[in-house]
Design an enzyme around this catalytic site. Structure first.
Site, PDB file in Angstrom:
ATOM      1  CG  ASP A 170      -2.209   0.866   0.884  1.00 47.85           C
ATOM      2  OD1 ASP A 170      -2.045   1.966   0.747  1.00 47.85           O
ATOM      3  OD2 ASP A 170      -3.302   0.269   1.082  1.00 47.85           O
ATOM      4  CE  LYS A 195     -14.000  -2.460  -0.932  1.00 45.44           C
ATOM      5  NZ  LYS A 195     -14.184  -3.103   0.392  1.00 45.44           N
TER       6      LYS A 195
END
Length: 360
Positions: free
Chosen positions: A241, A307
């Site tokens: 990340d 999602k």
């Protein structure tokens, strides 16, 4: 009876209805759904009782995505007068000629209004259980292998009576897995991965499939909610990340943080057992990248979230998963895939894939 009662997350009634009509239709069971927005349940009414009963008996409950629990209704909506809520239930189950049930669950919709019924549900359970035993509907002792009798309260004065089978239902009350948030975890998203492990990995296989010393990769790891679950199980984690990781995780010595794009990172060695991913990205893109990992042999098992869009959520998930599985099939990969809209999920579903050809 020709009706199924289906539990779901409030706001996902349309997805629940689309799923039951699709799955039932594939088995030549046809009917229609009765639902209202944010009610957290759907009623599916079939045109033929026998075909519905066969579908309910044979279709694997674990394959549903949005349906948390299901029961075969035994009577129409019951009126439950506060002066005596038990008598109407007894009359209904005797009228349905029920006997030999091993467990009673008094439940309610998972809505703000529904939660106010939790106290009533607890107070009603013991006297109703005693009355059902006296009537010969419930066995003298709780039996986990016998059918489950459900009383689903819509209010203090109305409810449905349904029947489910322990080999093909959710073992959880209301179909919900409630977990306690660990204070040392960096974010509440940690509960998603914990629930996924409990949902998808049998407890008797944890020593082998969630073992200490395994190598894991967390794509989109910041601040470390999912990494925390891996570290807690003594795994060595590569956290991918551009954002910062919780200092408490870095201090364990089990986490290597790389500020790299999760869609571009490739492991240098094929020694990663677990890949996990909760990136906020388009679901199609995430599924394609996870497919790359499986096809290239970069991981053994993976759990990732997709999602959901605002509309046609069930249809979108189905389309993405069909394309995902087609890639794996064309690559000759033998796999097991599970998908669930978990209790700790919101606008997403969680996918688990295990490569059945053991490499470790």
């Amino acid at each position: 009876m020709r009706q199924l009662l289906l539990y779901c997350r409030a706001g996902f009634e349309k997805e629940c209805a689309a799923e039951i009509q699709h799955k039932a239709g594939l088995h030549n069971v046809f009917g229609y759904c009765k639902l209202s927005s944010n009610s957290a349940y759907v009623i599916f009414e079939a045109y033929d009782a026998d075909s519905l009963a066969a579908f309910y008996r044979d279709y694997p409950f674990e394959q549903f995505i949005f349906i948390r629990q299901w029961s075969l209704l035994q009577a129409e909506l019951l009126e439950l007068p506060p002066a005596d809520r038990i008598a109407p239930v007894i009359e209904a189950v005797l009228g349905a000629e029920l006997s030999g049930c091993g467990e009673l669950r008094v439940e309610y919709p998972e809505t703000n209004d529904g939660k106010t019924l939790s106290t009533l549900a607890r107070k009603l359970t013991v006297p109703l259980r005693q009355a059902l035993r006296q009537a010969g509907v419930l066995l003298a002792k709780e039996q986990k292998r016998a059918p489950v009798l459900h009383l689903f309260l819509l209010s203090g004065q109305q409810g449905y009576v349904g029947l489910s089978y322990p080999e093909n239902n959710s073992p959880l009350e209301n179909g919900i897995m409630r977990l306690k948030f660990p204070n040392e975890a960096p974010s509440r998203s940690t509960l998603k991965l914990e629930e996924a492990f409990l949902q998808f990995i049998p407890k008797h296989e944890w020593d082998k499939r969630l073992a200490g010393g395994m190598n894991a990769v967390d794509l989109g790891a910041c601040p470390g909610g999912w990494t925390y679950q891996l570290v807690k199980r003594s795994m060595m984690v590569t956290a991918i990340d551009n954002g910062p990781m919780a200092e408490s995780l870095m201090e364990t010595g089990q986490v290597r943080h790389l500020t790299v794009d999760g869609f571009k990172f490739e492991p240098q060695k094929k020694n990663v057992y677990w890949l996990v991913c909760d990136m906020i990205e388009q679901p199609q893109r995430v599924a394609e990248r996870i497919g790359d990992w499986l096809i290239n042999g970069w991981c053994q098992e993976t759990i990732f979230n997709l999602k959901l869009p605002m509309k046609k959520r069930y249809e979108t998930v189905n389309e993405i998963l069909e394309q995902f599985e087609q890639r794996l099939i064309e690559a000759g990969i033998k796999y097991r895939l599970q998908v669930k809209h978990l209790y700790h999920d919101r606008e997403e579903v969680t996918v688990h894939v295990q490569n059945l050809v053991q490499r470790f």
